[in-house]
Scaffold this active site. Sequence first.
Site: not given
Lengths: 202, 749
Positions: B89, B94-95, B207
């Site tokens: 997606i 970070m990931g 965030d």
Amino acid sequence: MRVTIDDYWMDQPQTITALLKRHDQGDEQALGELLPLVYSQLRRMAGALMRSASSGQTLQPTALVHEAFLKMSAGEEFTASGKAHFLALAARVMRQILVDHARSRASAKRGGGKAFATLNEAIVYPAERAPALLALDLALDALSKLDERKARMIEMRYFGGLTGEEIACVLGVGTATVTRDLRMAEAWLGRELGRPEAASKQ
Amino acid sequence: MTPERFQQVGHIFQDAVECGETGREAFLAEACAGDAELEAEVRSLLANAAEAAGRIVGALQEAAQTFPPGDVYGEVGLMVGPYLLVRQIGSGGMGTVYQAIRSDGEFFQTVAVKLVHVGMATRSVLQRFRTERQILANLTHPNITVLLDGGTSSEGRPYLVMEYIEGELLLDWCERNRLTIRQRIELFRQICSAVHFAHERKVIHRDLKPGNVMVTPAGLPKLLDFGIAKLLMEELLPDGAAVTETHFRLMTPDYASPEQVRGEPVTEASDIYSLGVMLYELLTGSRPFALAGRAPSEIETAVCTGTAPPPSHAVRDPKLSHELAGDLDNITRMAMRKEPERRYRSAMELSEDLARYLEGRPVKARQDSISYRASKWLRRRRSTVAIAALLIASAAAGLPNLFRRPPVSLEAISLCDRARELTRMDARIRRQQVGIPPNLRQAVSLYEKATRLDPSYVPAWIGLSETIEFAIDFDQPRWRELASQGLKAAQECIRLDPGNAKAWELVGNAYNREWNFSAAADAFRRALELNALAPYALRSYTTWLGYTGRTDEALKLVRQALSHPMAMSNPDPHVISGRSRAILLSHQGMLLLRSGRYQEAIESNRQALEIEATYRIANWIAGLALEALGDFTGAEKEFRLALAVAPEDTRPLAALGHLLARLPQRRSEALEIEKQLLDLHNRGRSVLCHAAIVRAGRRDIPGALDLLERSAGDQEGPLPSILVDQRMEPLRPEPRFQALVDRVRPFRR
């Protein structure tokens, strides 16, 4: 848990082990079914390489192939020949996985001049280097046109970590032949890889 | 070079190696016999022999070391814990976020999995990760994506599992639906309520931005990634190294507060600032500061000392500008004050001020003055929005409900975690087990304890119900001790969270087991309304439709699911996620088979096998269709293929027994299979109805009826299929069989 009125959705047993067993017992058809499973197993395990590399150890692809065998055989007994044939298959799969990766790395777009990467946009890749593996793959293809058996030996030894006896068993030759052929094939490949243009070939 | 020439080079090279350094020159001269090209070739190989192996290994090593843990296509199809990654997606520093399904063989649930790129998964990092995610699991709020699970993959990478939101990004949604200012504010207020809810639990988002808000098709905004920024930043940055720079790297500066940009401690007030920016963008379509492409120092100056134009000055349309001027300018400005202590004190306060604006009452964000109040009063009198105001007031009155829920006890969460671990079982063990395994009993009692500690914690009820259903399957004849508890747990889930498709599936399943088929069908239908791909609901409900003669309707639902983008999402046959598609195709085949469309049934199962060659259920169903068409040889082959992989699967076994019973010279083999099935029954497997199929094949009608009646007594799961099973034809005229049909008839209410 049974949710459907019919119970025909029960989960399958450990397909991989069953297929391995059938393959071990000489069922050639099992091999074709095994391939995608081995691919996804190895591909999954390959993700671990990164972690090992960053903690200072380097996990060889060959170690990965052997680990995959241990996992997939689930502690069952296999004949030496069955194991060797499986490793040979896994070696080929491993080569494919590494080449796929190297190709995608070679074609990956360099990050455009974006000043700030956001949580959802940035992709951190390891520092770019020329994928030497693609040169190796091309050289192996060239070698297999000259002498297919030698190319397979290299594949088994370097991508699958098969021993001389295992290679001999898969190819139906003596171990002395394996030793001799490997030496020649290595020298030839080593020279091809050492050529200055090999590094830039992609 | 030709292969022959290559062989020649090889022989000379090998002999040259073996004859050693001393004799080599002489040997080469003799062996090459003046062929300069040949000699050069051999010499170049000899020169490279020493370094050759090193070069090959080097290439491999490099490939291994640069192998990223998250390259784009690579992880799709992999399992992370019990989750199968089906589609990427999004990806961040970070990931990487994947759409995934939980598929440990029992449940399918669509989720989003955030897989963290971490090099150093040390014990303490993992421990902190675990604690944090337990805190995050407390955030049960309709506008916050639920953190469902988390853990560490077999490669040691932490992952977070979140609710999967099918929807649009906030700004896209607003644009596409051409939301008015009022509608935008109403949407935004829901976001505020979510942020406030989290702040009350000491969780800061860090965030907040429109990119972290999705809107569901029903118009419900859902906040993503709550608290995750902190989790991930700490993960990546031990000892707060180079904070400022990293903040820039990891977060979007456009929504960052001055204190964040300066790398100072982040508080709730920082989220309020980000909300202010978000509101600004929602109202004007642009951001307060043009930061794109600026250097970090310029950004710091702009955010910390610059003055953004008020929203009314940031739009061109004079009518819109007029609407924004005044209150909305002030509200935005107050949320975005440089000094954290001068902003709204809470997200709730910001939300309430917006409510005042919508109702035409004086807002706090403006200095109070008599003339201001008077102008407001006049406008209010003039306005024709009394009804709207009423609606808003009632919505606001409903708001505190959201805040009433007390935080989940950490202990309840950790009990559920432990229980979940206990229920992860190898499919093979599961099949061979007789009686309820002790680990499941233990898991049930852990879940029970969690529900007592926190009766409003949905995951505990889900886990309880799921585990009970799972346990019952091991020991059907004695399921009554647990059955009512399983159903009650599932109903409790629905009471707490009526939008939970999985809870509806569980309720349907419990009813199904009690043979309350109409109630089951209702529950499954609800599950499908909430998630068209809810796999068990889809299969059970369509099977039920088939039993009531509505095969066309059933097939339509399956076809819709098959054309769903998620079922299509992975065309690569080399990854296991093709499996869910194979299951659906095979199920379609079953429905076709039962309505007598044999050729189509075979075709559908063939397609399933093309996707997943080892999906043996498809062989079994194809075999049944072949048998119905009179191709006994073909049918036997299919059944045996199915049994080759799953020798203990009683469905193809019964099918084979039935088939053999029809062939006079092979009846003894059929008898053998029947014995095998009865033996399995004596060992605790609910397979009487399967043994009955073999007896029916042998034309032992009374014997078959005996078994079926005993099967009905045990309420065996597969028995209702006698309604449509062609192999039951010889029994159909019997009154005893009709009595059985009446018992399993799906119309009972």
